[in-house]
Write an enzyme that holds these catalytic residues in place. Sequence first.
Site, short mmCIF file in Angstrom:
data_model
loop_
_atom_site.label_atom_id
_atom_site.label_comp_id
_atom_site.label_asym_id
_atom_site.label_seq_id
_atom_site.Cartn_x
_atom_site.Cartn_y
_atom_site.Cartn_z
N SER A 176 21.62 -8.05 1.15
CA SER A 176 22.72 -8.05 2.15
C SER A 176 22.93 -9.32 1.48
O SER A 176 23.80 -9.70 -0.17
CB SER A 176 22.52 -7.65 3.20
OG SER A 176 23.14 -6.93 3.79
N HIS A 203 22.86 -4.09 0.17
CA HIS A 203 23.64 -3.29 0.26
C HIS A 203 25.53 -3.66 -0.34
O HIS A 203 25.68 -4.09 0.00
CB HIS A 203 23.62 -3.77 1.77
CG HIS A 203 22.87 -4.20 2.77
ND1 HIS A 203 21.51 -4.29 3.53
CD2 HIS A 203 21.32 -2.22 1.91
CE1 HIS A 203 20.59 -3.72 3.51
NE2 HIS A 203 20.76 -2.69 2.44
N ASP A 299 16.96 -4.56 7.71
CA ASP A 299 16.24 -3.84 5.83
C ASP A 299 14.83 -4.25 5.54
O ASP A 299 15.29 -5.00 4.92
CB ASP A 299 17.51 -3.36 5.53
CG ASP A 299 17.34 -2.13 4.69
OD1 ASP A 299 16.29 -1.43 4.80
OD2 ASP A 299 17.05 -2.27 3.36
#
Length: 363
Positions: A176, A203, A299
């Site tokens: 991310s 992401h 995540d």
Amino acid sequence: MRTTPIRVLVVDDSALMRKMITQMLQKDPAIEVIGTAMDGAFGLKKIEELRPDVVTLDLEMPNMDGMEMLRHITKRGQTPVIVVSAHTTQGARETFKALQLGAFDFVAKPQEGSSLTLENVADEIIAKIKVAGAARKPRPQIATVDEALLRSARKPARPPVASRTTPSKIIAIGISTGGPNALLFMLSQLPADFAGTILIVQHMPEGFTQMFSNRLAESCAIEVKEAASGDLLLAGRALICPGNRHMRVRRMPMGDVVVLSDEPPVNGHRPSADVLFRSVAQEFGPKVVALIMTGMGEDGADAIGAVKAAGGLAVAQDEGSSVVFGMPKVAIERGNVNRVVALDALPNLLMVQSAAQRVSSFD
């Protein structure tokens, strides 16, 4: 634990946008907007005067634009910058340049005419400001990659798709904040005849992943592309999950493929690293190398444990080389990884792990 509000400077040439961002941020008691500026030159003066913890920055401004202002900020110190970018092809292109210059992260503004408004991304902006305000540390130093030099260098010819074999390893990556630069560094070190296939959940908003894939492809010897359902898992190929989709793998008699879906977000994310990690663990088990890398949140922190449990290698990026030590930290704390590795060492780890017997689509 921080006890004082994060002090934010808002820089945007639109008076309406400055007002909207200010009102949105001030709804959160942990954030204080201490000033605004309408262009880069005025913004730099405000930074000297107010010493903000975080700057939100529009890139398209008159006089001194956001890119030039960012260059000055990164030379002067360590004030984190969140780019508030136009959700357009040109906006995506400029955003990736800004990330390479040192921007902490970015948020894509909804397009004009879209049903979405700035309020729809309010939670994202606030969350990223909080992470940036908490970080307030020098960005990790990694070997820089000169894209122009990479593009001009003579690379080994990439084998044509039809001649490429099934991969030796399935490498799954969840990443991310800080991901674009980390992936550029890591993937650009891999040779054209790299034996593994790489699946990436970064992401990123819908539309940005295509531009990101193209930029990586320009600088890498391996093939890099935005994934599409039915794309084969081939040696020397990296597939980036499109924004706002999930990515899984499926074993097929004529070749293993990726499958995209529009299923609901998992833990607030689509794409989600948890979805990818569970899928590769189920389909390929011990032939998987999973990396959970720099990024906020958690995540992938649970599902990377499925890779470990299935006999694969689960690796977390270390704190020192992570822009945000969130996702890897949670995975480590939960006991879901086998190794913790610095970014500089990851390309070699992937090459060593992939130098093994190739995966058969039928075993």
